[in-house]
Design an enzyme around this catalytic site. Structure first.
Site, short mmCIF file in Angstrom:
data_model
loop_
_atom_site.label_atom_id
_atom_site.label_comp_id
_atom_site.label_asym_id
_atom_site.label_seq_id
_atom_site.Cartn_x
_atom_site.Cartn_y
_atom_site.Cartn_z
N HIS A 37 -12.38 5.82 10.80
CA HIS A 37 -11.04 5.58 10.28
C HIS A 37 -10.12 6.65 10.88
O HIS A 37 -10.20 7.82 10.50
CB HIS A 37 -11.08 5.66 8.75
CG HIS A 37 -9.82 5.25 8.08
ND1 HIS A 37 -9.19 4.06 8.32
CD2 HIS A 37 -9.08 5.87 7.12
CE1 HIS A 37 -8.11 3.96 7.55
NE2 HIS A 37 -8.02 5.05 6.82
N ASP A 89 0.85 -1.18 0.00
CA ASP A 89 0.00 0.00 0.00
C ASP A 89 0.89 1.24 0.00
O ASP A 89 1.70 1.43 0.91
CB ASP A 89 -0.91 0.00 1.24
CG ASP A 89 -1.91 1.15 1.22
OD1 ASP A 89 -2.30 1.57 0.13
OD2 ASP A 89 -2.28 1.61 2.30
#
Length: 499
Positions: A238, A91
């Site tokens: 998040h 990522d």
């Protein structure tokens, strides 16, 4: 709750090595020996929506930065699902370990530590391969030269909770919680342009109070509305502002205190408005002051230090728990409150007494000892190297691991439990179903995501999707006996069809 950690990656002696290539080598080095245990399953992106904003709109793909398009499958990037329910993948040019869903801060520590062991195993596997150059991994958040990478927390919340209330209360909490969540850093400023030491690795990289971005214009409160669960019931908060912690007490406090504050927000139990003026500059001011004396101005005109601001949250949390549970809260809640109170008490009296529990203090103790012996200023490159070496995942090299070996840091979880968590999933969330299916039917699992497992079962014309929109379902009590009794994936599909 769960933790996602992007690890810093480097090739010794090769400063221009390709980080994407190295990150792929890390993921593959760990996954290849597992063979059928991780099967051929790809990551399923169908239900991901990284551009949906909790404030009620969706950013267009044309307007989004490419780094935000995390729902696009790139077959060139290594991406595996592990039997412990976690995801290991590349990522943003970093190897990332996304832990399985857990229900307690102690389990969050356990499966986060399992991720560290997985990364250390990958480093050893690369070193043992004569065809590959060595790769080093660091559980940190900045290269000290202007780049930052994330350690994100995720919390399941009620969709009914107004997002404005989440922002209102979490901003001052995040500004101040860095007194115990910070990992410590040599250098001040995004590029370490000013000599000194600060509490956190991440504070200098945040620019706005609220926003959708995670890599540009980083916000204190991230608004990504991607629940990975039943969207009408839940939101996934998040959180991108945390540091990568190695000290287990710091991780437990990070997840535990935040969970408590979120519970109070959901129950409308926070009676005092602790909003701070100029949150971004306040965030940095707290991080830049290891003495913890910096005064923050609240919007009501009150001035408090970050520790005093945390005391204000703690007192409300204790009253909330007393009102909700009486004198006998569950063991996890009682532990979080006790450790929270103990750490705040000692930070107020003498921060260095927290060296066994908090990364920024443990690291500062090491650095100060070295400075005293060698007479080094804070802009010495040798101190930056010590900072980096603290986070090295190799037990024989990492300075945190040396402290651990010498019993100079406290543990929260047993090493044998961490070792088991490398392969085994939590037993009380849907991660159990995901992990057990990978372990037992890996060759028949075509894809998986946080909220589904997709099977390619012989004899069926189409793929079989098993939805998992309820994160607290799919644990051992609910499906363990079905998996134990099903020899094949086809048997499991038949058993599930009769439920």
């Amino acid at each position: 709750m769960g933790i996602e950690t992007e690890y810093g990656v480097s090739a010794p002696g090769d400063p221009v090595a390709n980080p994407m290539l190295m990150s792929g080598q890390v993921v593959n080095a760990y996954a290849q020996p597992l063979g059928a245990r991780v099967g051929r399953a790809r990551w399923d992106y169908e239900d991901e929506a990284p551009l949906r904003d909790a404030r009620g709109y969706q950013l267009s793909r044309a307007s989004a930065d490419p780094s935000q398009l995390t729902d696009e499958d790139d077959p060139t990037l290594a991406n595996v699902i592990l039997t412990n329910g976690a995801r290991l993948y590349v990522d943003h040019a970093h190897p990332e370990y996304s832990s399985p869903e857990v229900t307690t801060p102690r389990d969050a520590v356990r499966w986060d530590k399992a991720g560290e062991q997985i990364m250390a195993t990958a480093v050893r596997a690369i070193a043992a391969n004569p065809g590959l150059g060595p790769v080093n991994l660091y559980k940190n958040n900045t290269d000290g030269k202007g780049q930052s990478y994330g350690t994100h927390e995720n919390y399941l919340m009620s969709r009914a909770t107004p997002f404005a209330e989440i922002v209102r209360h979490l901003v001052p909490f995040f500004v101040s919680r860095q007194v115990f969540t910070g990992a410590g850093r040599v250098g001040i400023g995004a590029e370490s342009e000013t000599a000194g030491y600060q509490l956190t690795q991440r504070a200098d990289f945040f620019e706005v109070e609220v926003g959708l971005e995670t890599t540009l214009k980083r916000p204190i409160i991230n608004t990504r509305d991607e629940p990975h669960a039943s969207a009408d019931k839940y939101r996934r908060l998040h959180v991108i502002i945390g540091d990568a912690n190695l000290c287990e007490v710091a991780t437990l406090l990070k997840l535990g205190t935040t969970s408590l504050v979120l519970a109070m927000i959901e129950d409308r139990a926070l009676t005092r408005d602790l909003a701070v003026e100029r949150p971004v500059s306040s965030l940095r001011a707290v991080s830049h002051d290891p003495s913890l004396k910096t005064l923050l101005t609240l919007r009501d005109g009150t001035t408090l230090t970050a520790v005093q601001l945390q005391w204000a949250f703690f007192e409300q949390a204790r009253a909330y728990v007393d009102d909700r549970f009486g004198s006998e809260p569950d063991a996890d809640t009682a532990e979080v409150l006790a450790r929270w109170e103990s750490v705040l008490t000692r930070l107020e009296a003498d921060p260095m007494t927290c060296a066994r529990e908090l990364d920024w203090v443990a690291k500062l103790s090491l650095l100060q000892g070295f400075r005293d012996r060698e007479g080094l200023p804070w802009d010495s490159h040798r101190l930056q190297l010590i900072d980096l070496q603290y986070s090295d995942v190799r037990p024989e090299k990492g300075l945190y691991h040396r402290l651990l070996a010498r019993d100079r840091v406290d543990r929260v979880v047993d090493e044998a439990d961490v070792h088991a968590a490398v392969a085994d999933p939590p037993e009380d969330t849907r991660a159990y179903f995901r992990g057990r299916c990978l372990a037992k039917y890996g060759r028949d699992v075509a894809a998986a995501s946080w909220d589904s497992v997709i099977f390619d079962v012989p004899g069926h014309d189409s793929l079989q999707r098993v939805p998992m929109l309820e994160p607290l379902r799919g644990g051992r009590d609910a499906v363990g006996h079905l998996i134990d009794a099903s020899e094949t994936a086809a048997d499991l599909m038949a058993a599930l069809a009769t439920r």
